[in-house]
Scaffold this active site. Structure first.
Site, short mmCIF file in Angstrom:
data_model
loop_
_atom_site.label_atom_id
_atom_site.label_comp_id
_atom_site.label_asym_id
_atom_site.label_seq_id
_atom_site.Cartn_x
_atom_site.Cartn_y
_atom_site.Cartn_z
N LYS A 1 -60.68 41.50 -7.40
CA LYS A 1 -61.33 40.28 -6.93
C LYS A 1 -60.34 39.13 -7.09
O LYS A 1 -59.95 38.78 -8.20
CB LYS A 1 -62.59 40.03 -7.76
CG LYS A 1 -63.38 38.81 -7.29
CD LYS A 1 -64.65 38.69 -8.12
CE LYS A 1 -65.50 37.53 -7.68
NZ LYS A 1 -66.70 37.40 -8.50
N LYS B 1 -62.05 42.22 -2.77
CA LYS B 1 -62.73 40.99 -2.33
C LYS B 1 -61.78 39.81 -2.45
O LYS B 1 -61.14 39.67 -3.48
CB LYS B 1 -63.95 40.78 -3.24
CG LYS B 1 -64.76 39.54 -2.92
CD LYS B 1 -65.92 39.37 -3.89
CE LYS B 1 -66.72 38.13 -3.56
NZ LYS B 1 -67.83 37.90 -4.47
ZN LIG Z 1 -69.53 35.57 -11.37
#
Ligand SMILES: [Zn+2]
Length: 276
Positions: free
Chosen positions: A146, A199
Site C-alpha cells: 500500500k 494499492k
Molecule cells: Zn487505515
C-alpha cells in the site's frame, strides 16, 4: 464522487442485491461509525455498523463474497490507522485491536478480512486470533503493498478519515520503491495471508506484475477513489469516452496480473460487459 454514496445498513442489502444481479462476485465494507475516539473502539462492537451490515447481508441469503476492511482510521478521531502513543502511531497496541476487530467481523459472518493498516505483524496476529476462535476458514486479504499516494483523497473525505496531524508516510510505502513491495508481500504471506493486494492500481501496474510473477497466490489490485475521480471528471467534461477508457483501464490492471479488482467502476463495468 459521482455515483458513490454512503449506505445505511438497510440500504446496503438492496445495494448488494443489485450488485449480485450484475454478476459482481463480492463486496468490501468500510465502516463509518457514529462516534470516533482515540483508540477506534467502536470498530470492535458487535453492534457496529460493519458488523450489522454483514449480518443483514447474510440474512438476505445473498451469495456475494463479503470482505471487510480491517483498520482504525475510519474509527479514530485523529484519523490515523493506529493508536497514538508519544505522538506517533504505536504498532503493537494497534495490532492487538486490529485482531479483535477482525474477529468481530468473522463472528458477524464475513468471508474475508482485509487488513489495510500496514502495521508490522498484523497478519500473524489476525490469523492467530481467528484460528483460536475456530475461524480457520476465514481468509485474509492483506493490503501488502500500500503506497503513500495522492490518489486516496476522495475516499478520505467520504470516510472522514484524513489524518488530523502528520501523514501516513511512517507506515505506507514510498512510491519510488518497487522492491520493498515484494518484501512486504513475502512477509505477509509468511504470516498467513491468503491473498495480497497492491494499492493504488494504475501508477503501480509494474508492482502488480512483479508480485504476480514472484508469488503463486491471488493478487488483488485496488483501483482507488482518485483514479476513479480522474476518469469521471474527464468524462463529465466530454474529454474522454468513459466506457472505453474504463474498460481499457480495467483490462490493463488485469493484464498486469490482477486476479481480483476492487474498483468504483464495478457496477458500470458489469453493465457494459453484460451488454457486450
Ligand atoms: Zn487505515
Amino acid at each position: 464522487m459521482p455515483g458513490i454514496h454512503q449506505q445505511s445498513v438497510d440500504q446496503i442489502v438492496e445495494e448488494c442485491r443489485e450488485v449480485e444481479g450484475l454478476g459482481i462476485p463480492g463486496i468490501i465494507l468500510f465502516g463509518l461509525p457514529e462516534t470516533k475516539d482515540p483508540r477506534g473502539t467502536s470498530s470492535l462492537s458487535a453492534h457496529g455498523v460493519v458488523q450489522r451490515a454483514i449480518e443483514a447481508i447474510r440474512k438476505a441469503k445473498l451469495k456475494l463474497l463479503v470482505i471487510t476492511d480491517v483498520c482504525l482510521c475510519e474509527y479514530t478521531d485523529h484519523g490515523h490507522c493506529g493508536v497514538i502513543e508519544n505522538g506517533d502511531v504505536a504498532n503493537d497496541p494497534t495490532v492487538a485491536i486490529l485482531a479483535q476487530q477482525a474477529l468481530s467481523h468473522a463472528r458477524a459472518g464475513a468471508d474475508i478480512v482485509a487488513p489495510s493498516d500496514m502495521m508490522d505483524g498484523r497478519v500473524a496476529a489476525i490469523r492467530e486470533m481467528l484460528d483460536e476462535h475456530k475461524f480457520e476458514n476465514i481468509a485474509i486479504l492483506s493490503y501488502a503493498a500500500k503506497y503513500c499516494s495522492g490518489f486516496y483523497g476522495p475516499f478520505r473525505e467520504a470516510a472522514q478519515s484524513t489524518p488530523q496531524f502528520g501523514d501516513r508516510r511512517g507506515y505506507q510505502m514510498d512510491p519510488a520503491n518497487a522492491r520493498e513491495a515484494l518484501k512486504e508481500v513475502r512477509l505477509d504471506l509468511e504470516e498467513g495471508a491468503d491473498m495480497v493486494m497492491v494499492k493504488p492500481a494504475l501508477p503501480y501496474l509494474d508492482v502488480i506484475y512483479r508480485v504476480r510473477e514472484a508469488f503463486d497466490v491471488p493478487v488483488a489490485a485496488y483501483n482507488v477513489s482518485g483514479e476513479y475521480a480522474l476518469v469521471k471528471a474527464a468524462a463529465e467534461k466530454g474529454w474522454v469516452d468513459e466506457k472505453r477508457v474504463v474498460l481499457e483501464i480495467l483490462t490493463g490492471i488485469q493484464r498486469a496480473g490482477a486476479d481480483i479488482m476492487l474498483t468504483y467502476h464495478a457496477k458500470d463495468a458489469a453493465r457494459w460487459l453484460k451488454a457486450c
